[in-house]
Design an enzyme around this catalytic site. Sequence first.
Site, mmCIF file in Angstrom:
data_model
loop_
_atom_site.group_PDB
_atom_site.id
_atom_site.type_symbol
_atom_site.label_atom_id
_atom_site.label_comp_id
_atom_site.label_asym_id
_atom_site.label_seq_id
_atom_site.Cartn_x
_atom_site.Cartn_y
_atom_site.Cartn_z
ATOM 1 N N LYS A 225 0.832 -1.201 0.000
ATOM 2 C CA LYS A 225 0.000 0.000 0.000
ATOM 3 C C LYS A 225 0.876 1.264 0.000
ATOM 4 O O LYS A 225 0.670 2.194 -0.801
ATOM 5 C CB LYS A 225 -0.917 -0.001 1.229
ATOM 6 C CG LYS A 225 -1.599 1.320 1.511
ATOM 7 C CD LYS A 225 -2.599 1.684 0.442
ATOM 8 C CE LYS A 225 -2.982 3.133 0.525
ATOM 9 N NZ LYS A 225 -4.052 3.509 -0.353
ATOM 10 N N CYS A 279 -3.043 11.213 1.223
ATOM 11 C CA CYS A 279 -2.321 9.966 0.913
ATOM 12 C C CYS A 279 -0.936 10.196 0.329
ATOM 13 O O CYS A 279 0.068 9.828 0.925
ATOM 14 C CB CYS A 279 -3.144 9.129 -0.058
ATOM 15 S SG CYS A 279 -4.824 8.889 0.482
HETATM 16 N N1 SAJ Z 1 -0.809 15.220 -9.025
HETATM 17 C C1 SAJ Z 1 0.137 15.947 -9.752
HETATM 18 N N2 SAJ Z 1 0.484 15.483 -10.982
HETATM 19 C C2 SAJ Z 1 -0.034 14.348 -11.519
HETATM 20 C C3 SAJ Z 1 -0.978 13.601 -10.763
HETATM 21 C C4 SAJ Z 1 -1.329 14.065 -9.512
HETATM 22 O O1 SAJ Z 1 0.637 16.979 -9.299
HETATM 23 O O2 SAJ Z 1 0.317 14.012 -12.657
HETATM 24 C C5 SAJ Z 1 -1.202 15.694 -7.678
HETATM 25 C C6 SAJ Z 1 -2.713 15.935 -7.551
HETATM 26 O O3 SAJ Z 1 -3.050 17.199 -8.039
HETATM 27 C C7 SAJ Z 1 -2.889 15.796 -6.060
HETATM 28 C C8 SAJ Z 1 -1.881 14.726 -5.675
HETATM 29 O O4 SAJ Z 1 -0.958 14.666 -6.746
HETATM 30 O O5 SAJ Z 1 -2.567 16.990 -5.386
HETATM 31 C C9 SAJ Z 1 -2.476 13.370 -5.412
HETATM 32 O O6 SAJ Z 1 -3.510 13.074 -6.330
HETATM 33 P P1 SAJ Z 1 -3.696 11.638 -6.990
HETATM 34 O O7 SAJ Z 1 -4.825 11.728 -7.932
HETATM 35 O O8 SAJ Z 1 -2.406 11.160 -7.524
HETATM 36 O O9 SAJ Z 1 -4.010 10.672 -5.760
HETATM 37 P P2 SAJ Z 1 -5.050 10.657 -4.530
HETATM 38 O O10 SAJ Z 1 -4.329 11.159 -3.325
HETATM 39 O O11 SAJ Z 1 -6.328 11.308 -4.864
HETATM 40 O O12 SAJ Z 1 -5.288 9.060 -4.384
HETATM 41 C C10 SAJ Z 1 -4.158 8.207 -4.218
HETATM 42 C C11 SAJ Z 1 -4.312 7.027 -5.180
HETATM 43 N N3 SAJ Z 1 -3.051 6.279 -5.225
HETATM 44 C C12 SAJ Z 1 -2.462 5.982 -6.405
HETATM 45 O O13 SAJ Z 1 -2.882 6.328 -7.479
HETATM 46 C C13 SAJ Z 1 -1.217 5.159 -6.323
HETATM 47 C C14 SAJ Z 1 -5.445 6.118 -4.736
HETATM 48 O O14 SAJ Z 1 -5.507 4.951 -5.545
HETATM 49 C C15 SAJ Z 1 -5.264 5.718 -3.277
HETATM 50 O O15 SAJ Z 1 -6.313 4.872 -2.818
HETATM 51 C C16 SAJ Z 1 -5.282 6.990 -2.451
HETATM 52 O O16 SAJ Z 1 -4.137 7.773 -2.867
HETATM 53 C C17 SAJ Z 1 -5.183 6.606 -0.986
HETATM 54 O O17 SAJ Z 1 -6.207 6.761 -0.288
HETATM 55 O O18 SAJ Z 1 -4.152 6.087 -0.555
#
Ligand code: SAJ
Length: 439
Positions: A225, A279
């Site tokens: 995880k 996360c």
């Molecule tokens: N972000 C960027 N650039 C990108 C992608 C995301 O700057 O190319 C930023 C987003 O704007 C945001 C942050 O990263 O601020 C996180 O967003 P995210 O969409 O990557 O992830 P979360 O936090 O919404 O959800 C993640 C997911 N983990 C993965 O994709 C590995 C989700 O599957 C998990 O269940 C969740 O964390 C969790 O609860 O752990």
Amino acid sequence: MSTVRTLRWFDAAAEEVHSIPQEETICVIGLGYIGLPTASALATSGWSVIGVEVDEEILAGLRAGRTAIEEPGLRLIVKAAISSGNLSPSATVQPADVYIICVPTPFTAEKTADLSYVVSVTKQIAALLRPGNLVILESTVPPGTTTEVMLPILEESGLTGGDDFYVAHCPERVIPGNLLNELIANDRIIGGLTPASAEKAKAIYQTFVDGRIHRTDATTAELVKAMENTYRAVNIALANEMALVSHELGVEVDEAIKLANRHPRVDFLSPGPGVGGHCIPIDPWFIVEKAPEAATMIRAALERNAAMPRYVIERVSEGLAVVDKELEGAHIALFGVAYKRDVDDARETPATPIIAGLEAAGASVAIYDPYVNEYYRPLAEDPLEAVRGADALLIVTDHSSFGALDLVELAEYMRERPVLVDTRSIIPLVPERWTAVRF
Ligand code: SAJ
């Protein structure tokens, strides 16, 4: 080699364990982003579920069929679960056959996991534990927590884990914004204290999960995880670093990434103002906490992401300098405090350190976010109110509606020579009278 060993270990267990009859009662503790959809999915799959929540307001809302969280489809499934009679909200942990812990694991100032909610709930379960019970931890925790922290507490009941009761770690993997679909469709990892524990937990999850269920041991599941979110954090950090590198070289980072991604084995993520949510900026620290000597690259990536708000402020300052202004005394319209696109969640949003940094430099900030209802600062009612008298427009979140902003109209309400800093490349075309800063 290790794969073969793992398969044998679990196949033997599968023959010994029968699936749990659905008349058993499941107590889901914590009705937040994960607990509520999970409890509802179980209830609508026929289980008798007790949903435990300490927040009186959330509880009262649920009893009336309301949810505090905005997620596509959630209200519908919660309503169905409650009206079926299968989901009973409760303020306290109740005796059950199966306990599923979905409480938060906050982050301390020392960048370690605060396990106090997990510990407190585990103690409450230990007081009710009966032979044959199954305790599942869904909350994200540092590797080793299930066996080193939870198990000893549960065994204070006088029962022995693995012999008298079952324990498993089954981390959630759903993405906010598409939570319910992923809850059903995603593969799940189930880490058992023993093979029989994993098998018991699988029997429950397979009643509502369409994805494949993979069994392993508890510590591996915990690491998996944290690894998943680390993978994403490190890749975002790499994209962010490329933004800094490109800026130094006078290159357009989006163009460079788009072209690099034409390689069949390259897939850069998008740079941005920093990472938010509960996360990605947090969970990788659980690995650093447990293996600080080894996890040097992870630490560097987390620090890179955490430094992005500073970089954003520098870009605003740079843009203002082009039009002979400075941060001191400037008025900035900041669009987007949700931590990411099209969600209402502002937890750990990079907007907060950006606002603090801008204000520390003497700027004033007006904020607009059409999704977020709860933020520590007042929000403007509409975009025009937010940009009135502003020197610069700073876009922090890539809400889809921002792509359709009419910058010609917005400029009418702003001061002369407005500056645009678009940290997410959401504005397709910048009108001439604007000064746009390369991110
Ligand atoms: N972000 C960027 N650039 C990108 C992608 C995301 O700057 O190319 C930023 C987003 O704007 C945001 C942050 O990263 O601020 C996180 O967003 P995210 O969409 O990557 O992830 P979360 O936090 O919404 O959800 C993640 C997911 N983990 C993965 O994709 C590995 C989700 O599957 C998990 O269940 C969740 O964390 C969790 O609860 O752990």
